[in-house]
Design a protein around this motif. Structure first.
Motif: not given
Length: 178
Positions: A29-38
Motif C-alpha cells: 500500500a501507499g501512504r494514503t491508503p495506510l493513512e485511511r486504515v490507521l
C-alpha cells in the motif's frame, strides 16, 4: 513516551506503528491508503470527539513519516506481484497499473511497471476471453459484427492490438498447446 503522542495512557506511536507494519506486511500500500486504515483505527478507539484525536493524529503523521523513510510503501517488487495477480484474473497490464494507482501506489514506482511480460498479457486476455465466452471460447459461429464486438470487449479491457489479434486468431484446438 512523549506527552504529545499520548492520550488516555496509550502510546499512539507504538500502537499505530505496529498496526501500520502489520498492514504493510500483508498488503502493498501507499501512504494514503495506510493513512485511511490507521485513521479508522483511531476513530474506533477514540470515539467521535475530535478534540481527543489531536494526539493520535500527530502520532499518525510521525508513524507515516517513519515508515516512508524506511521505504516500506509500495515497493516496486510488491507492486509487480500485485499487477501480476490482477493480470492472472484477466486484467490487462494497463488496467492493473491503473488499479494500483487508484489504491494509492506512488506514481514514480508505477512508471517502472509499464513493461509487462507479453506472454502474461496474452494469458490475461485468454482468461478474460474464457470468462466472457469470446475468441477461442465462443460457443457459436461468428460473423463480422460479432467479431468487432469481441474485439471491442478486449480493447475496453485495455489490451493492445497485437494481443487482440492473437486472441481472435486462436482456435479452440490451439488452446491445448497454450
Amino acid at each position: 513516551m512523549s506527552e504529545e503522542t499520548q492520550h488516555d495512557g496509550v502510546d499512539w506511536v507504538a500502537v499505530l506503528e505496529k498496526a501500520g507494519r502489520d498492514y504493510l506486511a500483508r498488503f502493498p500500500a501507499g501512504r494514503t491508503p495506510l493513512e485511511r486504515v490507521l485513521l479508522r483505527r483511531i476513530e474506533k478507539r477514540g470515539g467521535a470527539d475530535q478534540e481527543m484525536h489531536a494526539a493520535p493524529r500527530q502520532a499518525l503523521q510521525t508513524v507515516l513519516d517513519t515508515l516512508e523513510q524506511e521505504g516500506l510503501f509500495a515497493v516496486i517488487g510488491q507492486l509487480a506481484r500485485e499487477r501480476d495477480i490482477l493480470m492472472k484474473r484477466g486484467r490487462s497490464a494497463r488496467m492493473a497499473v491503473r488499479k494500483l494507482a487508484d489504491k494509492g501506489a506512488p506514481r514514480d514506482a508505477l512508471s517502472e511497471l509499464d513493461d509487462a511480460d507479453p506472454e502474461l498479457e496474452f494469458k490475461a486476455a485468454l482468461n478474460l476471453a474464457r470468462k466472457r465466452h469470446i475468441g477461442p471460447y465462443r460457443r457459436e459461429e461468428i460473423d463480422r459484427g460479432r467479431a468487432l464486438k469481441e474485439e471491442g470487449i478486449l480493447a475496453r479491457a485495455g489490451f493492445g492490438r497485437d494481443v487482440i489479434k492473437r486472441i481472435m486468431e486462436t482456435s479452440p484446438d490451439d488452446l491445448a498447446d497454450i
